[in-house]
Design a protein around this motif. Structure first.
Motif, PDB file in Angstrom:
ATOM      1  N   GLY A   1       0.816  -1.209   0.000  1.00  0.00           N
ATOM      2  CA  GLY A   1       0.000   0.000   0.000  1.00  0.00           C
ATOM      3  C   GLY A   1       0.849   1.258   0.000  1.00  0.00           C
ATOM      4  N   ALA A   2       1.881   1.284   0.837  1.00  0.00           N
ATOM      5  CA  ALA A   2       2.764   2.451   0.898  1.00  0.00           C
ATOM      6  C   ALA A   2       3.509   2.639  -0.412  1.00  0.00           C
ATOM      7  N   LEU A   3       3.977   1.528  -0.982  1.00  0.00           N
ATOM      8  CA  LEU A   3       4.700   1.614  -2.251  1.00  0.00           C
ATOM      9  C   LEU A   3       3.784   2.120  -3.357  1.00  0.00           C
ATOM     10  N   THR A   4       2.526   1.715  -3.333  1.00  0.00           N
ATOM     11  CA  THR A   4       1.561   2.182  -4.326  1.00  0.00           C
ATOM     12  C   THR A   4       1.372   3.689  -4.240  1.00  0.00           C
ATOM     13  N   VAL A   5       1.279   4.215  -3.004  1.00  0.00           N
ATOM     14  CA  VAL A   5       1.118   5.660  -2.821  1.00  0.00           C
ATOM     15  C   VAL A   5       2.300   6.409  -3.425  1.00  0.00           C
ATOM     16  N   VAL A   6       3.507   5.905  -3.178  1.00  0.00           N
ATOM     17  CA  VAL A   6       4.695   6.558  -3.717  1.00  0.00           C
ATOM     18  C   VAL A   6       4.682   6.520  -5.242  1.00  0.00           C
ATOM     19  N   GLN A   7       4.275   5.384  -5.812  1.00  0.00           N
ATOM     20  CA  GLN A   7       4.208   5.290  -7.267  1.00  0.00           C
ATOM     21  C   GLN A   7       3.172   6.251  -7.835  1.00  0.00           C
ATOM     22  N   PHE A   8       2.018   6.315  -7.199  1.00  0.00           N
ATOM     23  CA  PHE A   8       0.995   7.255  -7.650  1.00  0.00           C
ATOM     24  C   PHE A   8       1.514   8.684  -7.587  1.00  0.00           C
ATOM     25  N   THR A   9       2.230   9.006  -6.510  1.00  0.00           N
ATOM     26  CA  THR A   9       2.783  10.356  -6.358  1.00  0.00           C
ATOM     27  C   THR A   9       3.780  10.661  -7.460  1.00  0.00           C
ATOM     28  N   GLY A  10       4.642   9.671  -7.779  1.00  0.00           N
ATOM     29  CA  GLY A  10       5.592   9.869  -8.872  1.00  0.00           C
ATOM     30  C   GLY A  10       4.892  10.082 -10.199  1.00  0.00           C
ATOM     31  N   ALA A  11       3.828   9.319 -10.454  1.00  0.00           N
ATOM     32  CA  ALA A  11       3.072   9.487 -11.696  1.00  0.00           C
ATOM     33  C   ALA A  11       2.395  10.850 -11.747  1.00  0.00           C
ATOM     34  N   ILE A  12       1.824  11.275 -10.618  1.00  0.00           N
ATOM     35  CA  ILE A  12       1.167  12.586 -10.562  1.00  0.00           C
ATOM     36  C   ILE A  12       2.165  13.691 -10.870  1.00  0.00           C
ATOM     37  N   ALA A  13       3.393  13.566 -10.344  1.00  0.00           N
ATOM     38  CA  ALA A  13       4.422  14.575 -10.600  1.00  0.00           C
ATOM     39  C   ALA A  13       4.721  14.684 -12.098  1.00  0.00           C
ATOM     40  N   VAL A  14       4.798  13.533 -12.767  1.00  0.00           N
ATOM     41  CA  VAL A  14       5.052  13.545 -14.212  1.00  0.00           C
ATOM     42  C   VAL A  14       3.897  14.219 -14.952  1.00  0.00           C
ATOM     43  N   PHE A  15       2.668  13.849 -14.606  1.00  0.00           N
ATOM     44  CA  PHE A  15       1.509  14.445 -15.274  1.00  0.00           C
ATOM     45  C   PHE A  15       1.412  15.945 -14.989  1.00  0.00           C
ATOM     46  N   ALA A  16       1.728  16.351 -13.760  1.00  0.00           N
ATOM     47  CA  ALA A  16       1.661  17.769 -13.403  1.00  0.00           C
ATOM     48  C   ALA A  16       2.706  18.580 -14.167  1.00  0.00           C
ATOM     49  N   LEU A  17       3.903  18.017 -14.320  1.00  0.00           N
ATOM     50  CA  LEU A  17       4.946  18.712 -15.072  1.00  0.00           C
ATOM     51  C   LEU A  17       4.571  18.836 -16.549  1.00  0.00           C
ATOM     52  N   ALA A  18       3.862  17.826 -17.069  1.00  0.00           N
ATOM     53  CA  ALA A  18       3.462  17.851 -18.480  1.00  0.00           C
ATOM     54  C   ALA A  18       2.209  18.678 -18.722  1.00  0.00           C
ATOM     55  N   SER A  19       1.435  18.924 -17.683  1.00  0.00           N
ATOM     56  CA  SER A  19       0.133  19.569 -17.831  1.00  0.00           C
ATOM     57  C   SER A  19       0.184  20.949 -18.493  1.00  0.00           C
ATOM     58  N   PRO A  20       1.157  21.813 -18.144  1.00  0.00           N
ATOM     59  CA  PRO A  20       1.176  23.140 -18.788  1.00  0.00           C
ATOM     60  C   PRO A  20       1.352  23.081 -20.298  1.00  0.00           C
ATOM     61  N   PHE A  21       1.868  21.977 -20.815  1.00  0.00           N
ATOM     62  CA  PHE A  21       2.092  21.850 -22.246  1.00  0.00           C
ATOM     63  C   PHE A  21       0.894  21.224 -22.965  1.00  0.00           C
ATOM     64  N   ALA A  22      -0.116  20.830 -22.202  1.00  0.00           N
ATOM     65  CA  ALA A  22      -1.309  20.231 -22.790  1.00  0.00           C
ATOM     66  C   ALA A  22      -2.272  21.320 -23.249  1.00  0.00           C
ATOM     67  N   GLY A  23      -3.241  20.918 -24.043  1.00  0.00           N
ATOM     68  CA  GLY A  23      -4.164  21.894 -24.587  1.00  0.00           C
ATOM     69  C   GLY A  23      -5.169  22.424 -23.588  1.00  0.00           C
ATOM     70  N   VAL A  24      -5.557  21.601 -22.603  1.00  0.00           N
ATOM     71  CA  VAL A  24      -6.598  21.974 -21.650  1.00  0.00           C
ATOM     72  C   VAL A  24      -6.102  21.657 -20.241  1.00  0.00           C
ATOM     73  N   SER A  25      -6.402  22.521 -19.276  1.00  0.00           N
ATOM     74  CA  SER A  25      -5.963  22.308 -17.907  1.00  0.00           C
ATOM     75  C   SER A  25      -6.877  21.306 -17.206  1.00  0.00           C
ATOM     76  N   PRO A  26      -6.373  20.632 -16.169  1.00  0.00           N
ATOM     77  CA  PRO A  26      -7.227  19.703 -15.412  1.00  0.00           C
ATOM     78  C   PRO A  26      -8.459  20.382 -14.828  1.00  0.00           C
ATOM     79  N   ALA A  27      -8.336  21.633 -14.388  1.00  0.00           N
ATOM     80  CA  ALA A  27      -9.479  22.348 -13.819  1.00  0.00           C
ATOM     81  C   ALA A  27     -10.573  22.551 -14.864  1.00  0.00           C
ATOM     82  N   GLU A  28     -10.172  22.892 -16.087  1.00  0.00           N
ATOM     83  CA  GLU A  28     -11.148  23.088 -17.157  1.00  0.00           C
ATOM     84  C   GLU A  28     -11.840  21.780 -17.516  1.00  0.00           C
ATOM     85  N   VAL A  29     -11.066  20.706 -17.552  1.00  0.00           N
ATOM     86  CA  VAL A  29     -11.647  19.399 -17.870  1.00  0.00           C
ATOM     87  C   VAL A  29     -12.621  18.973 -16.780  1.00  0.00           C
ATOM     88  N   ALA A  30     -12.224  19.140 -15.519  1.00  0.00           N
ATOM     89  CA  ALA A  30     -13.086  18.753 -14.402  1.00  0.00           C
ATOM     90  C   ALA A  30     -14.396  19.532 -14.419  1.00  0.00           C
TER      91      ALA A  30
END
Length: 338
Positions: free
Chosen positions: A189-218
């Motif tokens: 469970g702890a390892l999963t949280v760390v992996q999810f956090t690492g994935a979120i960091a990658v997506f967050a870093l890539a987000s400004p280069f995407a066409g639509v922000s997560p807030a707009e999509v939500a």
């Protein structure tokens, strides 16, 4: 790696079918993810969708893991972040691939993981996969080809190439999860949280280069789309991710990969029931071949795992006594192709 005493028992004397059943359920859930992702994703919203999906999943997993997160060592945390980065790459390739190709091509191409994984294991262990296992894998892949022949193949596209790269990336991820010694005795469970956090960091870093922000999509999502997103986050991500991590430690990566290879079958069933698809005779023949190939492969993988050795056990105790096999909280859950 410590050899197992039989081809039918695993840590804690669990019969193999008790390990296989949750993995097959993951394949069913993952099969449903194609329809859900098709309803949600566009080229402009892929990164936002993945970021929202993991932003929903990570806090739930953190509650499940509880205090075990604080007990992770620096090496375990670094390993988890690395696995999370690999995971983000797999999901980006697969989700962009599905957007740019047909579900038929996506389901067929990603099934090549069933071939890539035993080949990767053979290279890593300098052993030759058994003929029975390769035969079962070939039969399953042939079944996938027939199953997806109904609507016919589309012209090769950029999405096809992305799905091929995703199959390679998924193989690397499964192999890394199963063979990384640093995390063998880590709380899942702890390892999963760390992996999810690492994935979120990658997506967050890539987000400004995407066409639509997560807030707009939500903000633009309807209740039905939010339901699909929650399905992706809670079932296709949390439930599936933990089961894959749990099973690959108690059997072989090839065995887990073969069972997950039934995913196209379930995608077809869900497509017929929920999406209105009508497979022809070739599709029905393919479904039979996948079921036969998977059953044969389960039998072939058991002696292979016995010969090569099962998941490494911590010194001085059964894996059942380790945090990895008993994650904090009564239940922990897991990730998909989409």
């Amino acid at each position: 790696m410590t050899p197992l005493t039989s081809g039918t028992d695993r840590p804690g004397n669990r019969p193999l079918w008790l390990i296989d059943l949750p993995v097959v359920l993951v394949a069913v859930v993952w099969g449903s993810s194609y329809l859900a992702a098709k309803e949600l994703a566009t080229t402009a919203t892929v990164i936002a969708l993945l970021l929202l999906r993991f932003a929903v999943a990570a806090p739930v997993m953190a509650v499940v893991a509880g205090r075990a997160i604080g007990r992770l060592s620096a090496r375990e945390t670094c390993a988890g972040v690395l696995l999370g980065m690999l995971l983000s790459g797999v999901l980006l390739l697969e989700t962009f691939g599905v957007v740019h190709t047909s579900a038929t091509n996506a389901g067929l191409i990603i099934s090549l993981t069933m071939i890539f994984t035993p080949l990767a294991e053979a290279v890593a262990t300098r052993t030759r996969p058994t003929g029975a296992f390769l035969g079962a894998a070939a039969l399953s892949v042939t079944g996938v080809a027939l199953l997806t022949q109904g609507p016919g193949f589309t012209t090769p596209s950029s999405g096809d190439l992305l799905m091929l790269l995703a199959a390679v990336a998924r193989t690397v991820y499964v192999m890394a999860t199963g063979r990384m010694k640093t995390v063998r005795s880590t709380d899942s469970g702890a390892l999963t949280v760390v992996q999810f956090t690492g994935a979120i960091a990658v997506f967050a870093l890539a987000s400004p280069f995407a066409g639509v922000s997560p807030a707009e999509v939500a903000a633009a999502y309807s209740p039905q789309q939010w339901a699909a997103l929650l399905h992706l986050a809670l079932m296709c991500t949390l439930f599936a991710f933990f089961v894959q991590m749990w099973a690959v430690r108690r059997t072989s990566p090839s065995r887990v990969s073969l069972l997950l290879g039934t995913e196209p079958l379930w995608a077809a069933v869900i497509g017929v029931v929920a999406g209105g698809d009508r497979p022809g005779p070739l599709g029905a023949a393919g479904a039979v071949l996948i079921l036969v190939g998977t059953a044969w492969g389960r039998q072939a993988a058991a002696p292979a795992a016995t010969a090569e050795g099962g998941p490494e056990r911590p010194e001085g105790g059964s894996p059942e006594a380790t945090p990895a096999s008993q994650p904090a909280g009564a239940a922990a859950q897991g990730t998909p192709p989409l």
